[in-house]
Motif scaffolding. Structure first.
Motif, mmCIF file in Angstrom:
data_model
loop_
_atom_site.group_PDB
_atom_site.id
_atom_site.type_symbol
_atom_site.label_atom_id
_atom_site.label_comp_id
_atom_site.label_asym_id
_atom_site.label_seq_id
_atom_site.Cartn_x
_atom_site.Cartn_y
_atom_site.Cartn_z
ATOM 1 N N ALA A 17 -13.057 -7.349 -9.926
ATOM 2 C CA ALA A 17 -13.601 -7.884 -8.684
ATOM 3 C C ALA A 17 -12.934 -9.212 -8.324
ATOM 4 O O ALA A 17 -12.692 -9.501 -7.143
ATOM 5 N N ARG A 18 -12.622 -10.023 -9.317
ATOM 6 C CA ARG A 18 -11.952 -11.296 -9.062
ATOM 7 C C ARG A 18 -10.525 -11.072 -8.569
ATOM 8 O O ARG A 18 -10.031 -11.820 -7.723
ATOM 9 N N VAL A 19 -9.886 -10.060 -9.087
ATOM 10 C CA VAL A 19 -8.525 -9.747 -8.642
ATOM 11 C C VAL A 19 -8.544 -9.265 -7.200
ATOM 12 O O VAL A 19 -7.671 -9.635 -6.399
ATOM 13 N N GLU A 20 -9.513 -8.466 -6.844
ATOM 14 C CA GLU A 20 -9.620 -7.987 -5.471
ATOM 15 C C GLU A 20 -9.813 -9.135 -4.491
ATOM 16 O O GLU A 20 -9.260 -9.138 -3.386
ATOM 17 N N VAL A 21 -10.591 -10.131 -4.897
ATOM 18 C CA VAL A 21 -10.783 -11.314 -4.047
ATOM 19 C C VAL A 21 -9.466 -12.054 -3.846
ATOM 20 O O VAL A 21 -9.184 -12.569 -2.755
ATOM 21 N N ALA A 22 -8.640 -12.090 -4.887
ATOM 22 C CA ALA A 22 -7.394 -12.852 -4.836
ATOM 23 C C ALA A 22 -6.259 -12.125 -4.127
ATOM 24 O O ALA A 22 -5.336 -12.769 -3.601
ATOM 25 N N LYS A 23 -6.278 -10.822 -4.108
ATOM 26 C CA LYS A 23 -5.156 -10.034 -3.586
ATOM 27 C C LYS A 23 -4.682 -10.453 -2.189
ATOM 28 O O LYS A 23 -3.471 -10.507 -1.933
ATOM 29 N N PRO A 24 -5.592 -10.743 -1.248
ATOM 30 C CA PRO A 24 -5.114 -11.125 0.089
ATOM 31 C C PRO A 24 -4.300 -12.417 0.106
ATOM 32 O O PRO A 24 -3.619 -12.701 1.098
ATOM 33 N N LEU A 25 -4.357 -13.200 -0.977
ATOM 34 C CA LEU A 25 -3.636 -14.465 -1.036
ATOM 35 C C LEU A 25 -2.262 -14.327 -1.682
ATOM 36 O O LEU A 25 -1.551 -15.319 -1.833
ATOM 37 N N GLU A 26 -1.890 -13.109 -2.040
ATOM 38 C CA GLU A 26 -0.563 -12.904 -2.632
ATOM 39 C C GLU A 26 0.529 -13.281 -1.632
ATOM 40 O O GLU A 26 0.363 -13.139 -0.415
ATOM 41 N N ARG A 27 1.633 -13.769 -2.166
ATOM 42 C CA ARG A 27 2.776 -14.180 -1.339
ATOM 43 C C ARG A 27 4.023 -14.071 -2.197
ATOM 44 O O ARG A 27 3.947 -13.705 -3.380
ATOM 45 N N ASP A 28 5.144 -14.387 -1.639
ATOM 46 C CA ASP A 28 6.390 -14.341 -2.394
ATOM 47 C C ASP A 28 6.289 -15.279 -3.598
ATOM 48 O O ASP A 28 6.068 -16.479 -3.444
ATOM 49 N N GLY A 29 6.428 -14.720 -4.780
ATOM 50 C CA GLY A 29 6.357 -15.516 -5.991
ATOM 51 C C GLY A 29 4.967 -15.656 -6.581
ATOM 52 O O GLY A 29 4.796 -16.349 -7.587
ATOM 53 N N LEU A 30 3.973 -14.988 -5.997
ATOM 54 C CA LEU A 30 2.605 -15.086 -6.506
ATOM 55 C C LEU A 30 1.890 -13.754 -6.335
ATOM 56 O O LEU A 30 1.827 -13.221 -5.235
ATOM 57 N N ARG A 31 1.378 -13.221 -7.438
ATOM 58 C CA ARG A 31 0.582 -11.998 -7.360
ATOM 59 C C ARG A 31 -0.538 -12.035 -8.396
ATOM 60 O O ARG A 31 -0.552 -12.893 -9.286
#
Length: 272
Positions: free
Chosen positions: A82-96
């Protein structure tokens, strides 16, 4: 027939975090440890392990390390999907962000694995296995940073562990308003926090630290930084194997060789 997917190694933590909470450790990674990133191959991997309920510390880690290596690849790893799902929209080049634990589900051996306020919630007996799991995955010049800090990052400590074992303990303080450096005892990493008792090297070190601070009280009229500089110099003069120099001390940061503070079973403190 494909094998069953491996379950993440570890347990879900409380997940509390705050913006800028891990700035002291990030400053150390980008500073005296930055050489590890600079000499790594293309797209060096860095892991924020157990980043918690908010992905903010992973974003900050990427921002800070990208100044050292623009191609750094920061991976936030959390055992709670669930924490990963919250973070996914914030992914960008160099961050996942990915689901996982101490097994580190990343494609390349990481240069840094920052695990802050994670093992603090484990039993001391579980620390060696957790360290070992990460050590096996590190890059040849990689580091695991197992640390603890207070809620807003004014007080922190961490152990640096390479593929061969622990190398150093770092204490980092906000000097303004610091009453006594021994207060860090309540924020020691799990490997040491229960060892702060008479007869243990880390207890002797913290006692020596507080004694040097008291003896340097006269420097307080020039400010907390000057008092801390005098404290660190006194420790070094007394034979404690401090790493780094005044540039780090001025930041409220003190690093000591692990052999001087390791649990008594396998270490010897400095000879005075």
């Amino acid at each position: 027939m494909p094998g069953r997917a491996r379950s993440p190694l570890g347990t879900i933590t409380r997940g509390t975090t705050n913006p800028n909470r891990l700035r002291r450790c990030d400053r150390w990674l980008a500073g005296p440890q930055g050489h590890r990133l600079r000499r790594a191959g293309p797209d060096p991997v860095v892991v924020d392990l157990g980043y918690g309920a908010s992905p903010v510390t992973a974003l900050e880690l990427h921002d800070r390390l990208a100044r050292v290596r623009a191609d750094v690849q920061v991976v936030g790893i959390e055992i709670d999907p669930a924490r990963v799902e919250v973070a996914k929209p914030l992914e960008r080049d160099g961050l996942r962000f990915v689901v996982g634990g101490f097994e580190l589900p990343v494609p390349e051996p990481p240069v840094f694995v920052r695990a802050f306020n994670v093992l603090r919630q484990y039993a001391e007996s579980e620390v060696p296995a957790a360290w070992h799991a990460v050590q096996e995955r590190l890059a040849p010049d990689g580091l695991l940073v197992d640390g603890t800090c207070d809620e807003i990052g004014r007080l922190a400590s961490w152990v640096a562990v390479d593929r061969a074992g622990p190398r150093s303990l770092t204490l980092s303080y906000r000097l303004a308003g610091l009453a006594s450096p021994g207060v860090v005892a309540e924020r020691l990493p799990k490997a040491l926090i229960h060892r702060n008792v008479p007869g243990e090297p880390v207890h002797a070190f913290l006692e020596a630290l507080d004694t040097a601070w008291t003896r340097s009280a006269h420097q307080g009229s020039f400010g907390a930084r000057q008092r801390f500089l005098a404290t660190a110099a006194a420790l070094r003069d007394d034979g404690w194997p401090l790493l780094g120099d005044e540039r780090r001390w001025r930041l409220g940061e003190l690093t000591v060789d692990w052999a001087a503070v390791a649990p008594a079973e396998g270490s010897v403190g400095p000879r005075h």
